[in-house]
Scaffold this motif. Structure first.
Motif, PDB file in Angstrom:
ATOM      1  N   ASP A  69       0.677  -1.118   0.030  1.00 44.96           N
ATOM      2  CA  ASP A  69      -0.034  -0.071  -0.108  1.00 44.96           C
ATOM      3  C   ASP A  69       1.026   1.144  -0.204  1.00 44.96           C
ATOM      4  OD1 ASP A  69      -2.379  -1.201  -0.150  1.00 44.96           O
ATOM      5  OD2 ASP A  69      -2.384  -1.706   2.073  1.00 44.96           O
ATOM      6  N   ASP A  70       2.159   1.088  -0.384  1.00 47.00           N
ATOM      7  CA  ASP A  70       2.931   2.247  -0.457  1.00 47.00           C
ATOM      8  C   ASP A  70       3.122   3.148   0.906  1.00 47.00           C
ATOM      9  OD1 ASP A  70       4.806   3.861  -1.883  1.00 47.00           O
ATOM     10  OD2 ASP A  70       3.443   5.311  -2.356  1.00 47.00           O
ATOM     11  N   THR A  71       3.595   2.265   1.772  1.00 48.89           N
ATOM     12  CA  THR A  71       3.637   3.160   3.232  1.00 48.89           C
ATOM     13  C   THR A  71       5.182   2.723   3.570  1.00 48.89           C
ATOM     14  OG1 THR A  71       3.167   0.842   4.462  1.00 48.89           O
ATOM     15  CG2 THR A  71       1.366   2.407   3.800  1.00 48.89           C
ATOM     16  N   ASP A  72       5.566   3.078   4.916  1.00 51.77           N
ATOM     17  CA  ASP A  72       6.816   2.900   5.229  1.00 51.77           C
ATOM     18  C   ASP A  72       6.975   1.658   6.100  1.00 51.77           C
ATOM     19  OD1 ASP A  72       5.641   3.884   7.489  1.00 51.77           O
ATOM     20  OD2 ASP A  72       7.433   4.972   8.186  1.00 51.77           O
ATOM     21  N   ILE A  73       5.958   0.914   5.894  1.00 50.08           N
ATOM     22  CA  ILE A  73       6.011  -0.457   6.807  1.00 50.08           C
ATOM     23  C   ILE A  73       6.724  -1.553   5.979  1.00 50.08           C
ATOM     24  CG2 ILE A  73       4.275  -2.209   7.382  1.00 50.08           C
ATOM     25  CD1 ILE A  73       4.358   0.506   8.945  1.00 50.08           C
ATOM     26  N   ILE A  74       7.671  -2.333   6.806  1.00 49.25           N
ATOM     27  CA  ILE A  74       8.335  -3.528   6.345  1.00 49.25           C
ATOM     28  C   ILE A  74       7.833  -4.545   7.120  1.00 49.25           C
ATOM     29  CG2 ILE A  74      10.610  -4.320   6.331  1.00 49.25           C
ATOM     30  CD1 ILE A  74      10.447  -2.049   4.213  1.00 49.25           C
ATOM     31  N   TYR A  75       7.436  -5.736   6.572  1.00 47.45           N
ATOM     32  CA  TYR A  75       7.011  -6.984   7.252  1.00 47.45           C
ATOM     33  C   TYR A  75       8.187  -7.606   7.315  1.00 47.45           C
ATOM     34  CZ  TYR A  75       2.242  -5.490   6.621  1.00 47.45           C
ATOM     35  OH  TYR A  75       1.045  -4.936   6.698  1.00 47.45           O
ATOM     36  N   CYS A  76       8.548  -8.366   8.397  1.00 49.19           N
ATOM     37  CA  CYS A  76       9.728  -9.278   8.888  1.00 49.19           C
ATOM     38  C   CYS A  76       9.409 -10.481   9.273  1.00 49.19           C
ATOM     39  CB  CYS A  76      10.632  -8.376   9.243  1.00 49.19           C
ATOM     40  SG  CYS A  76      10.211  -7.764  11.025  1.00 49.19           S
ATOM     41  N   ARG A  77      10.172 -11.467   9.227  1.00 52.01           N
ATOM     42  CA  ARG A  77      10.185 -12.728  10.080  1.00 52.01           C
ATOM     43  C   ARG A  77      11.677 -12.888  10.372  1.00 52.01           C
ATOM     44  NH1 ARG A  77       7.422 -15.867   5.170  1.00 52.01           N
ATOM     45  NH2 ARG A  77       5.214 -15.066   5.140  1.00 52.01           N
ATOM     46  N   ILE A  78      11.472 -13.530  11.689  1.00 52.39           N
ATOM     47  CA  ILE A  78      12.983 -13.923  12.236  1.00 52.39           C
ATOM     48  C   ILE A  78      12.995 -14.993  12.604  1.00 52.39           C
ATOM     49  CG2 ILE A  78      14.586 -13.415  14.063  1.00 52.39           C
ATOM     50  CD1 ILE A  78      13.220 -10.420  14.602  1.00 52.39           C
ATOM     51  N   HIS A  79      14.062 -16.011  11.908  1.00 48.84           N
ATOM     52  CA  HIS A  79      14.390 -17.585  12.403  1.00 48.84           C
ATOM     53  C   HIS A  79      15.579 -17.579  13.276  1.00 48.84           C
ATOM     54  CE1 HIS A  79      11.365 -18.447   9.082  1.00 48.84           C
ATOM     55  NE2 HIS A  79      11.787 -17.600   8.597  1.00 48.84           N
ATOM     56  N   CYS A  80      15.278 -18.071  14.296  1.00 46.26           N
ATOM     57  CA  CYS A  80      16.480 -17.884  15.396  1.00 46.26           C
ATOM     58  C   CYS A  80      16.520 -19.217  16.153  1.00 46.26           C
ATOM     59  CB  CYS A  80      16.393 -16.572  15.970  1.00 46.26           C
ATOM     60  SG  CYS A  80      15.222 -16.735  17.216  1.00 46.26           S
ATOM     61  N   ALA A  81      17.566 -19.228  17.219  1.00 44.97           N
ATOM     62  CA  ALA A  81      17.632 -20.220  18.028  1.00 44.97           C
ATOM     63  C   ALA A  81      16.660 -20.036  19.264  1.00 44.97           C
ATOM     64  CB  ALA A  81      19.107 -20.635  18.497  1.00 44.97           C
ATOM     65  N   ASP A  82      16.080 -20.916  19.875  1.00 42.69           N
ATOM     66  CA  ASP A  82      15.198 -20.621  21.021  1.00 42.69           C
ATOM     67  C   ASP A  82      15.761 -19.994  22.117  1.00 42.69           C
ATOM     68  OD1 ASP A  82      13.280 -22.185  19.620  1.00 42.69           O
ATOM     69  OD2 ASP A  82      13.306 -24.001  20.820  1.00 42.69           O
TER      70      ASP A  82
END
Length: 104
Positions: A69-82
């Protein structure tokens, strides 16, 4: 895996810096530049994500995409150790509740 629903684009350097600290990655501006460039052809609606890793004592794998929607929003996913989960949850709290400024 921990998913952060979204961040503002101006919080991207703070996110990468904090994650680098958590996994002992040698963070520098090239990380921010790489992710910023990688976001160019991403799309949430079309499920096109940019993959990026922070190699350290234990690698943190990331996925990013822009809001369509042409905003300044970045979606992110983080995969890491528990074991990194508590630190990342704390970081998520600060990113979601405070206006952060990255000081180079």
């Amino acid at each position: 895996m921990i998913a952060i629903d979204w961040i503002r684009e101006d919080h991207l350097p703070a996110l990468l810096s904090a994650l680098s600290h958590i996994c002992h990655h040698a963070f520098d501006d090239a990380d921010v530049d790489a992710v910023s460039y990688g976001l160019t052809d991403t799309s949430l609606d079309n499920d096109r994500w940019f993959d990026y890793s922070l190699p350290g004592e234990q690698t943190i794998a990331l996925q990013f995409c822009r809001d369509d929607d042409d905003t300044d929003i970045i979606y992110c996913r983080i995969h890491c150790a528990d074991e990194h989960q508590p630190a990342i949850e704390m970081m998520q709290f600060f990113l979601g509740n405070f206006a952060l400024q990255y000081l180079r």
